[in-house]
Write a protein that holds these residues in place. Structure first.
Motif, mmCIF file in Angstrom:
data_model
loop_
_atom_site.group_PDB
_atom_site.id
_atom_site.type_symbol
_atom_site.label_atom_id
_atom_site.label_comp_id
_atom_site.label_asym_id
_atom_site.label_seq_id
_atom_site.Cartn_x
_atom_site.Cartn_y
_atom_site.Cartn_z
ATOM 1 N N ARG A 194 43.456 42.485 46.839
ATOM 2 C CA ARG A 194 42.467 41.350 47.166
ATOM 3 C C ARG A 194 41.310 41.098 46.227
ATOM 4 N NH1 ARG A 194 43.290 44.352 52.342
ATOM 5 N NH2 ARG A 194 41.601 45.598 51.834
ATOM 6 N N THR A 195 40.916 42.219 45.549
ATOM 7 C CA THR A 195 40.022 42.045 44.441
ATOM 8 C C THR A 195 40.627 41.155 43.336
ATOM 9 O OG1 THR A 195 38.960 44.255 45.175
ATOM 10 C CG2 THR A 195 38.568 43.159 42.799
ATOM 11 N N ALA A 196 41.622 41.656 42.919
ATOM 12 C CA ALA A 196 42.358 40.974 41.777
ATOM 13 C C ALA A 196 42.744 39.598 42.097
ATOM 14 C CB ALA A 196 43.767 41.960 41.333
ATOM 15 N N ALA A 197 43.241 39.205 43.330
ATOM 16 C CA ALA A 197 43.294 37.913 43.702
ATOM 17 C C ALA A 197 42.075 36.896 43.696
ATOM 18 C CB ALA A 197 44.004 37.958 45.010
ATOM 19 N N THR A 198 40.784 37.646 44.054
ATOM 20 C CA THR A 198 39.655 37.026 43.898
ATOM 21 C C THR A 198 39.288 36.545 42.576
ATOM 22 O OG1 THR A 198 38.690 38.069 45.897
ATOM 23 C CG2 THR A 198 37.092 37.075 44.496
ATOM 24 N N LEU A 199 39.379 37.416 41.624
ATOM 25 C CA LEU A 199 39.295 37.201 40.115
ATOM 26 C C LEU A 199 40.181 35.925 39.611
ATOM 27 C CD1 LEU A 199 38.582 40.803 38.966
ATOM 28 C CD2 LEU A 199 37.030 38.878 39.091
ATOM 29 N N LEU A 200 41.544 36.223 40.016
ATOM 30 C CA LEU A 200 42.408 35.343 39.557
ATOM 31 C C LEU A 200 41.960 33.830 40.332
ATOM 32 C CD1 LEU A 200 45.244 34.759 38.363
ATOM 33 C CD2 LEU A 200 46.265 35.305 40.630
ATOM 34 N N VAL A 201 41.617 33.581 41.455
ATOM 35 C CA VAL A 201 41.173 32.144 41.882
ATOM 36 C C VAL A 201 40.345 31.879 41.093
ATOM 37 C CG1 VAL A 201 40.460 31.413 43.905
ATOM 38 C CG2 VAL A 201 42.411 32.755 44.178
ATOM 39 N N PHE A 202 39.165 32.347 40.712
ATOM 40 C CA PHE A 202 38.043 32.032 40.111
ATOM 41 C C PHE A 202 38.186 31.609 38.835
ATOM 42 C CE2 PHE A 202 34.854 34.459 42.762
ATOM 43 C CZ PHE A 202 33.694 33.355 42.742
ATOM 44 N N CYS A 203 39.364 32.274 37.989
ATOM 45 C CA CYS A 203 39.744 31.994 36.754
ATOM 46 C C CYS A 203 40.373 30.324 36.835
ATOM 47 C CB CYS A 203 40.584 33.122 36.157
ATOM 48 S SG CYS A 203 39.617 34.539 35.699
#
Length: 231
Positions: A194-203
């Motif tokens: 979930r944390t990695a997906a959040t960063l991915l979405v931002f990018c």
């Protein structure tokens, strides 16, 4: 999702990007238009974070801003606390670490402005500040956008400098990258995802904004550092 870490990460990226923009514009103008023999040295120092391991930069900043140096002691006396292991310290480290991502696109954008326009402005009496404000910035708008996006995203995902200089203090220095590291280290892969997906979405969203402007990041982020877009 650690909402406190998310808010701190966005705050860090926003503050860092704002400071970088204020520093990068005059520095980029000097690098693009200046003729000083110190320009090459300044370009090398500006680009150093691109090749220097983040942990190395974080270590030296930790030592420099710590109580063992006169600078660190002076800052502690002035602020009442050391910069290391504080949000302010993270901002200092992030500004230095992301400096080339702000400066290089703007330098390329300023350098691409037609020299005859700059010469005409100078003949009409435009000083350096007015030249940058009325000529370079409007004509290099895409480069400025590239610099803002790259600086924000680079700060958003930084890990080595944050870990070395700030540690892992909830509400003060714990960013999403630190949270992700802790989750993986604790084998909590569902939370890490979930944390990695959040960063991915931002990018992805940020890069879509940049790609939506023709001529910017046409060949990816690395090319933007070289070309900075065309004004």
């Amino acid at each position: 999702m650690d909402l406190q870490a998310l808010a701190l990460t966005i705050k860090l990226a926003t503050v860092t990007t704002a400071i970088l923009l204020c520093l990068a514009i005059p520095l980029a103008a000097w690098l693009a238009l200046g003729r000083s023999r110190w320009r090459i040295l300044a370009e090398a120092l500006t680009g150093l974070p691109l090749v220097l391991p983040p942990t190395v930069l974080g270590f030296y900043l930790l030592v420099l801003l710590g109580p063992r140096t006169s600078l660190g002691r002076a800052i502690s006396a002035l602020l009442g606390h050391p910069l290391a292991f504080s949000f302010a310290g993270l901002v200092v480290g992030s500004v230095i670490y992301s400096l080339p991502f702000a400066v290089q696109p703007i330098v390329a954008g300023f350098a691409a402005v037609d020299g005859s326009i700059i010469d005409a402005a100078r003949l009409l009496g435009a000083g350096p500040v007015r030249l940058v404000r009325t000529i370079l910035i409007p004509l290099a708008g895409r480069s400025l956008l590239t610099a803002v996006i790259l600086s924000f995203l680079h700060t958003l995902g930084e890990f080595g400098v944050v870990l070395m200089l700030g540690g892992d203090i909830p509400g003060a220095t714990r960013t999403l990258s630190i949270v992700l590291f802790n989750q993986v280290e604790g084998f909590d892969y569902a939370a890490a995802n979930r944390t990695a997906a959040t960063l991915l979405v931002f990018c992805v969203i940020a890069l879509i904004v940049v790609y939506a402007r023709p001529g910017t990041l046409a060949a990816g982020p690395k090319s933007a550092l070289k070309s900075g877009g065309q004004p």
